[in-house]
Motif scaffolding. Structure first.
Motif, PDB file in Angstrom:
ATOM      1  N   VAL A  48      17.429   4.144   6.286  1.00 46.26           N
ATOM      2  CA  VAL A  48      16.363   3.926   7.262  1.00 46.26           C
ATOM      3  C   VAL A  48      15.048   4.222   6.567  1.00 46.26           C
ATOM      4  CG1 VAL A  48      15.393   4.583   9.485  1.00 46.26           C
ATOM      5  CG2 VAL A  48      17.871   4.660   9.151  1.00 46.26           C
ATOM      6  N   ALA A  49      14.089   3.315   6.669  1.00 44.57           N
ATOM      7  CA  ALA A  49      12.783   3.513   6.043  1.00 44.57           C
ATOM      8  C   ALA A  49      11.703   2.920   6.933  1.00 44.57           C
ATOM      9  CB  ALA A  49      12.735   2.878   4.659  1.00 44.57           C
ATOM     10  N   GLY A  50      10.581   3.607   7.032  1.00 47.81           N
ATOM     11  CA  GLY A  50       9.466   3.120   7.825  1.00 47.81           C
ATOM     12  C   GLY A  50       8.164   3.701   7.333  1.00 47.81           C
ATOM     13  N   GLY A  51       7.067   3.115   7.814  1.00 44.83           N
ATOM     14  CA  GLY A  51       5.778   3.635   7.375  1.00 44.83           C
ATOM     15  C   GLY A  51       4.623   2.841   7.935  1.00 44.83           C
ATOM     16  N   VAL A  52       3.445   3.109   7.381  1.00 48.23           N
ATOM     17  CA  VAL A  52       2.210   2.494   7.845  1.00 48.23           C
ATOM     18  C   VAL A  52       1.390   2.079   6.636  1.00 48.23           C
ATOM     19  CG1 VAL A  52       1.077   4.750   8.012  1.00 48.23           C
ATOM     20  CG2 VAL A  52       0.147   2.805   9.293  1.00 48.23           C
ATOM     21  N   SER A  53       0.690   0.953   6.755  1.00 50.03           N
ATOM     22  CA  SER A  53      -0.201   0.439   5.719  1.00 50.03           C
ATOM     23  C   SER A  53      -1.577   0.231   6.340  1.00 50.03           C
ATOM     24  CB  SER A  53       0.337  -0.885   5.167  1.00 50.03           C
ATOM     25  OG  SER A  53      -0.550  -1.462   4.227  1.00 50.03           O
ATOM     26  N   VAL A  54      -2.620   0.758   5.678  1.00 50.00           N
ATOM     27  CA  VAL A  54      -3.969   0.734   6.237  1.00 50.00           C
ATOM     28  C   VAL A  54      -4.939   0.161   5.212  1.00 50.00           C
ATOM     29  CG1 VAL A  54      -5.843   2.098   7.247  1.00 50.00           C
ATOM     30  CG2 VAL A  54      -3.452   2.787   7.612  1.00 50.00           C
ATOM     31  N   LYS A  55      -5.685  -0.864   5.585  1.00 53.54           N
ATOM     32  CA  LYS A  55      -6.754  -1.395   4.740  1.00 53.54           C
ATOM     33  C   LYS A  55      -7.991  -0.507   4.857  1.00 53.54           C
ATOM     34  CE  LYS A  55      -4.844  -5.103   3.007  1.00 53.54           C
ATOM     35  NZ  LYS A  55      -4.646  -5.228   1.537  1.00 53.54           N
ATOM     36  N   GLY A  56      -8.821  -0.503   3.806  1.00 51.43           N
ATOM     37  CA  GLY A  56      -9.930   0.441   3.730  1.00 51.43           C
ATOM     38  C   GLY A  56     -11.242  -0.033   4.324  1.00 51.43           C
ATOM     39  N   ARG A  57     -11.210  -0.969   5.256  1.00 51.41           N
ATOM     40  CA  ARG A  57     -12.454  -1.477   5.828  1.00 51.41           C
ATOM     41  C   ARG A  57     -13.272  -0.376   6.515  1.00 51.41           C
ATOM     42  NH1 ARG A  57     -12.749  -6.799   7.184  1.00 51.41           N
ATOM     43  NH2 ARG A  57     -10.473  -6.784   7.484  1.00 51.41           N
ATOM     44  N   ALA A  58     -12.597   0.597   7.122  1.00 58.81           N
ATOM     45  CA  ALA A  58     -13.286   1.652   7.866  1.00 58.81           C
ATOM     46  C   ALA A  58     -14.193   2.486   6.969  1.00 58.81           C
ATOM     47  CB  ALA A  58     -12.276   2.554   8.579  1.00 58.81           C
ATOM     48  N   TRP A  59     -13.884   2.587   5.666  1.00 52.22           N
ATOM     49  CA  TRP A  59     -14.748   3.339   4.748  1.00 52.22           C
ATOM     50  C   TRP A  59     -15.404   2.426   3.718  1.00 52.22           C
ATOM     51  CZ3 TRP A  59      -9.509   4.093   5.376  1.00 52.22           C
ATOM     52  CH2 TRP A  59      -8.669   3.724   4.323  1.00 52.22           C
ATOM     53  N   GLY A  60     -15.556   1.147   4.093  1.00 57.02           N
ATOM     54  CA  GLY A  60     -16.295   0.218   3.255  1.00 57.02           C
ATOM     55  C   GLY A  60     -15.539  -0.297   2.048  1.00 57.02           C
ATOM     56  N   ARG A  61     -14.192  -0.214   2.057  1.00 58.43           N
ATOM     57  CA  ARG A  61     -13.369  -0.680   0.950  1.00 58.43           C
ATOM     58  C   ARG A  61     -12.272  -1.580   1.508  1.00 58.43           C
ATOM     59  NH1 ARG A  61     -14.908  -0.295  -4.153  1.00 58.43           N
ATOM     60  NH2 ARG A  61     -12.661  -0.466  -4.629  1.00 58.43           N
ATOM     61  N   GLY A  62     -12.665  -2.750   1.998  1.00 62.98           N
ATOM     62  CA  GLY A  62     -11.756  -3.606   2.744  1.00 62.98           C
ATOM     63  C   GLY A  62     -10.562  -4.115   1.969  1.00 62.98           C
ATOM     64  N   GLU A  63     -10.615  -4.132   0.630  1.00 61.23           N
ATOM     65  CA  GLU A  63      -9.484  -4.614  -0.155  1.00 61.23           C
ATOM     66  C   GLU A  63      -8.654  -3.479  -0.744  1.00 61.23           C
ATOM     67  OE1 GLU A  63      -9.821  -8.271  -2.427  1.00 61.23           O
ATOM     68  OE2 GLU A  63     -11.969  -8.269  -1.999  1.00 61.23           O
ATOM     69  N   ASP A  64      -9.035  -2.243  -0.446  1.00 62.76           N
ATOM     70  CA  ASP A  64      -8.193  -1.102  -0.812  1.00 62.76           C
ATOM     71  C   ASP A  64      -7.087  -0.943   0.240  1.00 62.76           C
ATOM     72  OD1 ASP A  64     -10.053  -0.786  -2.773  1.00 62.76           O
ATOM     73  OD2 ASP A  64     -10.699   1.217  -2.175  1.00 62.76           O
ATOM     74  N   THR A  65      -6.008  -0.283  -0.134  1.00 60.83           N
ATOM     75  CA  THR A  65      -4.890  -0.061   0.790  1.00 60.83           C
ATOM     76  C   THR A  65      -4.359   1.351   0.643  1.00 60.83           C
ATOM     77  OG1 THR A  65      -4.232  -2.389   0.555  1.00 60.83           O
ATOM     78  CG2 THR A  65      -2.632  -0.891   1.565  1.00 60.83           C
ATOM     79  N   VAL A  66      -4.087   1.994   1.787  1.00 58.03           N
ATOM     80  CA  VAL A  66      -3.406   3.280   1.831  1.00 58.03           C
ATOM     81  C   VAL A  66      -2.049   3.056   2.490  1.00 58.03           C
ATOM     82  CG1 VAL A  66      -3.407   5.626   2.765  1.00 58.03           C
ATOM     83  CG2 VAL A  66      -5.547   4.599   1.981  1.00 58.03           C
ATOM     84  N   GLY A  67      -1.002   3.603   1.894  1.00 58.59           N
ATOM     85  CA  GLY A  67       0.323   3.495   2.475  1.00 58.59           C
ATOM     86  C   GLY A  67       1.011   4.839   2.548  1.00 58.59           C
ATOM     87  N   VAL A  68       1.704   5.083   3.639  1.00 62.38           N
ATOM     88  CA  VAL A  68       2.508   6.301   3.810  1.00 62.38           C
ATOM     89  C   VAL A  68       3.862   5.872   4.348  1.00 62.38           C
ATOM     90  CG1 VAL A  68       2.734   8.525   4.961  1.00 62.38           C
ATOM     91  CG2 VAL A  68       0.467   7.723   4.259  1.00 62.38           C
ATOM     92  N   GLY A  69       4.947   6.317   3.690  1.00 57.07           N
ATOM     93  CA  GLY A  69       6.278   5.918   4.117  1.00 57.07           C
ATOM     94  C   GLY A  69       7.276   7.057   4.050  1.00 57.07           C
ATOM     95  N   LEU A  70       8.293   6.981   4.904  1.00 53.46           N
ATOM     96  CA  LEU A  70       9.390   7.941   4.933  1.00 53.46           C
ATOM     97  C   LEU A  70      10.707   7.188   4.858  1.00 53.46           C
ATOM     98  CD1 LEU A  70       8.181  10.266   7.852  1.00 53.46           C
ATOM     99  CD2 LEU A  70       7.989  10.716   5.390  1.00 53.46           C
ATOM    100  N   SER A  71      11.664   7.746   4.136  1.00 49.04           N
ATOM    101  CA  SER A  71      12.968   7.107   3.993  1.00 49.04           C
ATOM    102  C   SER A  71      14.066   8.151   4.096  1.00 49.04           C
ATOM    103  CB  SER A  71      13.057   6.396   2.632  1.00 49.04           C
ATOM    104  OG  SER A  71      14.371   5.940   2.371  1.00 49.04           O
TER     105      SER A  71
END
Length: 475
Positions: free
Chosen positions: A374-397
């Motif tokens: 079982v694996a899941g998580g979230v992926s967030v683009k950096g538009r909120a801090w002015g970096r729209g093509e950056d990505t933050v990811g956090v996942g658990l497995s």
């Protein structure tokens, strides 16, 4: 100091819409820190320049394409606590690992609806502990690399044929192994040749490609999805897809390895094979797109049953504890099923969840040592801090073993990638976080951190931490 080995023994990996990755198995490596040094990136940069010069003109319709990617990953593991270690354990000492891969993606349209692709690849790398000691490989690129000398091989050679069935047009953007153009929303697509099962099945917008998404193999595909492939994760076969409005149906048959987790393929597709069926439904939720996929797979191959391996181990206490090799005496069937969800929360945030359960009675055919994942998580683009093509990811497995595999390992048996000589069973839990920083068009630098609890399902070992930097570019 020089690394001794490596030998291919194998395992498998994937990429995006039509690229994924695979895995190569190493015999244990013994490396000093100085022997795992960073390699020059001159060849990588040269391929980038070639890709810029060579691909077909950007536009609404491409008749040919030539693109390139390059990825370099350096990763290290501090020492961690372990009550004991065995032959297939993750080393409790400090280790350094790296991979370098360069891939060309070349294709053209031989006739209407047809696309022919060829992908040559150059790889190099050194894994942690010879790739032993965990279910979730900490760098999906490791499974395709083969030591400190670059290796060149043909990754893919396949034909894709599309037949339109109406329903309006859908724009296809240029990508790796994908030419810009348009297709009917309702269509039939046949893929035939040398490719990866994961090129067609188990796609996910947020967790698929260890070159750009999460690095751990637990997020590029469900670890319990033991899809048929050679040691690199590729094979020969076909996949047929039918798209109708918001539904898609996929079926496929692929070659597996002649021997589990090895490189040579078994081409007796009438008797030894990996079959898969997937149903996909696209939807909107609160105005945002999402997809649900339901997958089932069935492998038929000459593989060992764990109850046979355990009985042999008990009857022959002086035998090599890796008794799975001694009981591969007849064909077995392995099956499993699972679900794959992806959902956009808004334009910048998406979540995903995958869960697969295999029957757990037989050894791994071509992937890794897991029976339920079982694996899941979230992926967030950096538009909120002015970096729209950056990505933050956090996942658990969370990865788990069947009772049959657990009994074999607890008795001192060795499986292909794991075996500490004993087993105080706990699920192998993994947390991963990354930040992908855009440096220039097509070039990204990623910082990644992973924490693995109970490596190889053993509560007497770990937790282990892993830290990585990844440089990736594609043109």
């Amino acid at each position: 100091q020089a690394c001794t080995g490596p030998e291919h023994r194998s395992g498998p990996i994937p990429t995006r819409p039509f690229q994924r990755v695979s895995m190569i198995r190493f015999a244990p490596l013994r490396c000093g820190m100085s022997s795992c040094r960073v390699r020059p990136l001159a060849g990588l940069l040269a391929l980038f320049a070639l890709g810029r010069a060579a691909h077909a003109a950007e536009g609404d319709y491409e008749t040919w394409t030539a693109r390139v990617q390059g990825t370099y990953v350096t990763q290290y593991k501090p020492s961690f606590p372990a009550a004991y270690s065995g032959r297939n354990s993750l080393s409790a000492d400090y280790e350094h690992s790296y991979t370098a891969t360069m891939t060309a993606y070349m294709g053209f349209r031989p006739w209407r609806g047809g696309e022919l692709y060829l992908d040559p690849e150059l790889t190099e790398g050194v894994p942690f502990s010879g790739l032993n000691g965990s279910a979730g490989f900490t760098n999906g690129e490791l499974t395709r690399t083969a030591g400190k000398k670059p290796r060149f091989y043909r990754q893919r050679l396949f034909l894709r044929q599309t037949w339109g069935l109406g329903g309006g047009e859908e724009v296809v953007e240029a990508d790796l192994n994908q030419m810009a153009g348009a297709v009917d929303k309702n269509r039939v697509v046949l893929t035939v040749g040398n490719f990866s099962t994961l090129d067609v099945f188990d796609d996910n917008a947020y967790a698929k490609d260890p070159r750009v998404h999460f690095m751990n193999a637990a997020f590029m595909a469900p670890l319990a999805y033991d899809y048929a492939a050679d040691a690199r994760g590729f094979g020969w076969g076909f996949a047929l897809e039918w798209y109708q409005d918001v539904w898609a149906l996929r079926i496929g048959r692929m070659t597996g390895p002649r021997d589990p987790n090895m490189l040579p393929l078994d081409f007796h597709l009438a008797s030894h094979y990996g079959d898969q069926v997937e149903v996909e439904h696209a939807h909107t939720w609160s105005g945002q797109p999402g997809k649900v996929r339901v997958l089932a797979f069935r492998n038929r191959a000459r593989i060992a049953r764990f109850d046979d391996a355990l009985a042999y181990l008990r009857a022959n206490p002086a035998a090599d504890p890796q008794t799975i090799f001694a009981v591969r005496d007849r064909d077995q069937v392995k099956y499993g099923e699972g679900v794959n969800l992806e959902q956009a929360i808004n334009a910048d945030v998406g979540v995903f969840l995958r869960a697969v359960r295999a029957d757990g009675q037989t050894e791994t055919l071509a992937f890794t040592e897991t029976d339920t994942s079982v694996a899941g998580g979230v992926s967030v683009k950096g538009r909120a801090w002015g970096r729209g093509e950056d990505t933050v990811g956090v996942g658990l497995s969370r990865n788990m073993l069947s009772s049959a595999r657990r009994a074999y390992l607890a008795a001192g048996g060795l499986s292909f990638f794991i075996g500490d000589g004993a087993l105080n069973y706990r699920p192998e839990d993994l947390a991963e976080a990354y930040y992908s920083l855009r440096l220039a068009k097509g070039v990204f630098l990623t910082a990644d951190m992973q924490r693995m609890s109970h490596p190889a399902y053993n509560a007497d070992r770990g937790p282990a931490n892993f830290y990585a930097l990844r440089l990736h570019g594609e043109f």
